[in-house]
Scaffold this motif. Structure first.
Motif, mmCIF file in Angstrom:
data_model
loop_
_atom_site.group_PDB
_atom_site.id
_atom_site.type_symbol
_atom_site.label_atom_id
_atom_site.label_comp_id
_atom_site.label_asym_id
_atom_site.label_seq_id
_atom_site.Cartn_x
_atom_site.Cartn_y
_atom_site.Cartn_z
ATOM 1 N N ALA A 130 74.751 24.608 45.679
ATOM 2 C CA ALA A 130 74.078 25.558 46.566
ATOM 3 C C ALA A 130 73.299 26.604 45.784
ATOM 4 O O ALA A 130 72.141 26.909 46.109
ATOM 5 N N SER A 131 73.898 27.181 44.743
ATOM 6 C CA SER A 131 73.202 28.214 43.979
ATOM 7 C C SER A 131 71.988 27.642 43.259
ATOM 8 O O SER A 131 70.929 28.274 43.210
ATOM 9 N N ALA A 132 72.116 26.429 42.715
ATOM 10 C CA ALA A 132 70.983 25.803 42.035
ATOM 11 C C ALA A 132 69.859 25.488 43.013
ATOM 12 O O ALA A 132 68.676 25.686 42.710
ATOM 13 N N LEU A 133 70.212 24.986 44.189
ATOM 14 C CA LEU A 133 69.208 24.669 45.202
ATOM 15 C C LEU A 133 68.406 25.913 45.554
ATOM 16 O O LEU A 133 67.172 25.876 45.648
ATOM 17 N N VAL A 134 69.096 27.038 45.729
ATOM 18 C CA VAL A 134 68.422 28.273 46.143
ATOM 19 C C VAL A 134 67.501 28.806 45.053
ATOM 20 O O VAL A 134 66.343 29.159 45.318
ATOM 21 N N VAL A 135 67.964 28.874 43.807
ATOM 22 C CA VAL A 135 67.091 29.455 42.775
ATOM 23 C C VAL A 135 65.906 28.540 42.481
ATOM 24 O O VAL A 135 64.796 29.022 42.191
ATOM 25 N N ARG A 136 66.083 27.230 42.568
ATOM 26 C CA ARG A 136 64.944 26.332 42.338
ATOM 27 C C ARG A 136 63.907 26.464 43.433
ATOM 28 O O ARG A 136 62.698 26.429 43.173
ATOM 29 N N ARG A 137 64.368 26.638 44.664
ATOM 30 C CA ARG A 137 63.418 26.818 45.758
ATOM 31 C C ARG A 137 62.703 28.160 45.628
ATOM 32 O O ARG A 137 61.498 28.268 45.864
ATOM 33 N N LEU A 138 63.436 29.204 45.258
ATOM 34 C CA LEU A 138 62.814 30.514 45.066
ATOM 35 C C LEU A 138 61.818 30.472 43.912
ATOM 36 O O LEU A 138 60.764 31.115 43.968
ATOM 37 N N ALA A 139 62.140 29.739 42.843
ATOM 38 C CA ALA A 139 61.204 29.616 41.723
ATOM 39 C C ALA A 139 59.896 28.978 42.188
ATOM 40 O O ALA A 139 58.806 29.400 41.793
ATOM 41 N N ALA A 140 60.003 27.956 43.029
ATOM 42 C CA ALA A 140 58.806 27.288 43.537
ATOM 43 C C ALA A 140 58.012 28.188 44.475
ATOM 44 O O ALA A 140 56.776 28.181 44.470
ATOM 45 N N ASP A 141 58.720 28.994 45.277
ATOM 46 C CA ASP A 141 58.057 29.864 46.249
ATOM 47 C C ASP A 141 57.584 31.177 45.646
ATOM 48 O O ASP A 141 56.770 31.885 46.254
ATOM 49 N N GLY A 142 58.083 31.527 44.457
ATOM 50 C CA GLY A 142 57.860 32.848 43.882
ATOM 51 C C GLY A 142 56.435 33.349 43.888
ATOM 52 O O GLY A 142 56.179 34.497 44.284
ATOM 53 N N PRO A 143 55.440 32.541 43.472
ATOM 54 C CA PRO A 143 54.064 33.053 43.433
ATOM 55 C C PRO A 143 53.522 33.483 44.791
ATOM 56 O O PRO A 143 52.541 34.236 44.854
ATOM 57 N N GLY A 144 54.129 33.033 45.886
ATOM 58 C CA GLY A 144 53.648 33.410 47.213
ATOM 59 C C GLY A 144 54.433 34.530 47.868
ATOM 60 O O GLY A 144 54.165 34.877 49.028
ATOM 61 N N LEU A 145 55.373 35.127 47.137
ATOM 62 C CA LEU A 145 56.249 36.141 47.744
ATOM 63 C C LEU A 145 55.688 37.542 47.529
ATOM 64 O O LEU A 145 56.290 38.385 46.855
ATOM 65 N N GLY A 146 54.555 37.804 48.139
ATOM 66 C CA GLY A 146 53.894 39.081 47.951
ATOM 67 C C GLY A 146 54.159 40.110 49.027
ATOM 68 O O GLY A 146 53.541 41.180 49.027
ATOM 69 N N SER A 147 55.073 39.822 49.959
ATOM 70 C CA SER A 147 55.371 40.774 51.029
ATOM 71 C C SER A 147 56.823 40.613 51.456
ATOM 72 O O SER A 147 57.464 39.592 51.183
ATOM 73 N N GLU A 148 57.338 41.637 52.151
ATOM 74 C CA GLU A 148 58.703 41.565 52.662
ATOM 75 C C GLU A 148 58.857 40.393 53.630
ATOM 76 O O GLU A 148 59.879 39.693 53.618
ATOM 77 N N GLU A 149 57.861 40.180 54.466
ATOM 78 C CA GLU A 149 57.927 39.075 55.425
ATOM 79 C C GLU A 149 58.031 37.735 54.718
ATOM 80 O O GLU A 149 58.815 36.853 55.120
ATOM 81 N N ALA A 150 57.256 37.564 53.647
ATOM 82 C CA ALA A 150 57.299 36.311 52.901
ATOM 83 C C ALA A 150 58.666 36.098 52.268
ATOM 84 O O ALA A 150 59.184 34.975 52.221
ATOM 85 N N VAL A 151 59.279 37.170 51.779
ATOM 86 C CA VAL A 151 60.610 37.070 51.176
ATOM 87 C C VAL A 151 61.648 36.688 52.229
ATOM 88 O O VAL A 151 62.482 35.806 52.009
ATOM 89 N N ARG A 152 61.580 37.317 53.387
ATOM 90 C CA ARG A 152 62.522 36.959 54.469
ATOM 91 C C ARG A 152 62.364 35.493 54.863
ATOM 92 O O ARG A 152 63.347 34.774 55.044
ATOM 93 N N ASP A 153 61.118 35.056 55.005
ATOM 94 C CA ASP A 153 60.874 33.658 55.372
ATOM 95 C C ASP A 153 61.451 32.718 54.315
ATOM 96 O O ASP A 153 62.041 31.681 54.651
ATOM 97 N N ALA A 154 61.291 33.064 53.048
ATOM 98 C CA ALA A 154 61.810 32.220 51.975
ATOM 99 C C ALA A 154 63.326 32.137 52.017
ATOM 100 O O ALA A 154 63.907 31.061 51.789
ATOM 101 N N LEU A 155 63.987 33.244 52.326
ATOM 102 C CA LEU A 155 65.450 33.234 52.395
ATOM 103 C C LEU A 155 65.946 32.432 53.595
ATOM 104 O O LEU A 155 66.949 31.717 53.499
ATOM 105 N N HIS A 156 65.240 32.524 54.712
ATOM 106 C CA HIS A 156 65.613 31.693 55.873
ATOM 107 C C HIS A 156 65.428 30.209 55.533
ATOM 108 O O HIS A 156 66.253 29.368 55.921
ATOM 109 N N THR A 157 64.358 29.889 54.803
ATOM 110 C CA THR A 157 64.136 28.505 54.387
ATOM 111 C C THR A 157 65.248 28.037 53.454
ATOM 112 O O THR A 157 65.743 26.908 53.572
ATOM 113 N N CYS A 158 65.649 28.890 52.516
ATOM 114 C CA CYS A 158 66.758 28.551 51.619
ATOM 115 C C CYS A 158 68.039 28.302 52.404
ATOM 116 O O CYS A 158 68.792 27.359 52.107
#
Length: 253
Positions: free
Chosen positions: A67-95
């Motif tokens: 689970a922890s590996a899945l989450v950090v790998r997905r966040l690494a892939a999404d990282g360049p697009g996380l320029g707002s609070e909304e984008a971060v929330r969406d990424a965490l819901h996706t994780c």
């Protein structure tokens, strides 16, 4: 050009048989792996957002390291697009959905889950986020300012810590919607942050963490690498009851 220096390490501690923590810094991930020495990474500040986070797989559940590996790998892939609070929330819901989907596809991973805490560094601001009891701090001249919010029940009188978490990514048999803690604050040259799993903060009080981080050193990057080691050492000397993962982040000009 301003840049970001990240000094990080991850260790199983003295009690656990394996490391279920994972870490992400920019595109770099460290998943369920032990580092004998702090690793230092540099990233430019001013281009894509730079994400740094730790994820702590749930102990007592199957597949915490998955689970922890899945989450950090997905966040690494999404990282360049996380320029707002909304984008971060969406990424965490996706994780969160991704953890439940992976657990549902393999009976041996049922109820696997993880906490996560991290920051996204932008040219003039920092977005802080967490789900669970992993922590994010701003390091100040007056000590540590906690930026994350523990998802834990109120502590009983006389207790400083609890192993109970009220919200995680995954962690149950049916999909549960999470409410991530996400906030923003200004970012300035010289700012420092500490991200860590509770394998550091449970055995080592915040006052001791702050003392280690306040130790002077001529070279900033060497200071953070040394401080990372000293923080790990403090947790080990306190018994090392859990996996220990931490990242020290510094903004340099």
């Amino acid at each position: 050009m301003p840049y970001i220096a990240v000094s990080a390490l991850s260790h199983e501690g003295l009690i656990r048989e394996q490391n279920e923590d994972s870490l992400v810094a920019g595109p770099w991930t460290l998943c369920a792996t032990v580092t004998g020495n702090p690793q230092t990474l540099l990233f430019p500040l001013g281009g894509d957002p730079v994400l740094v986070a730790v994820a702590d797989g749930l102990g007592g559940h199957p597949g915490g390291e998955v689970a922890s590996a899945l989450v950090v790998r997905r966040l690494a892939a999404d990282g360049p697009g996380l320029g707002s609070e909304e984008a971060v929330r969406d990424a965490l819901h996706t994780c969160n959905r991704a953890v439940f989907e992976a657990a549902g596809a393999d009976p041996e991973l049922t109820t696997m889950g993880t906490t996560v805490a991290g920051i996204v560094l932008l040219p003039d601001s920092v977005i802080t986020f967490n789900v669970g009891d992993s922590r994010a701090y701003r390091v100040t001249e007056d000590g540590l300012l906690r930026l994350s919010v523990d998802d834990s029940p109120p502590l009983e009188p006389g207790r400083r810590t609890t192993s109970v978490v009220t919200q995680t990514l995954g962690g149950s048999t049916a999909l549960t919607v999470v409410r991530p803690h996400v906030s923003s604050s200004p970012l300035n040259p010289g700012d420092r942050f500490l991200l860590c799993s509770d394998g550091l903060t449970d055995p080592v009080p915040e006052e001791e963490l702050a003392t280690v981080l306040a130790a002077p050193h001529e070279d900033a990057e060497r200071a953070d690498a040394r401080a990372s080691f000293e923080l790990w050492k403090a947790a080990i000397e306190a018994g090392g009851p859990d996996n220990i993962t931490l990242a020290l982040v510094r903004v340099r000009d």
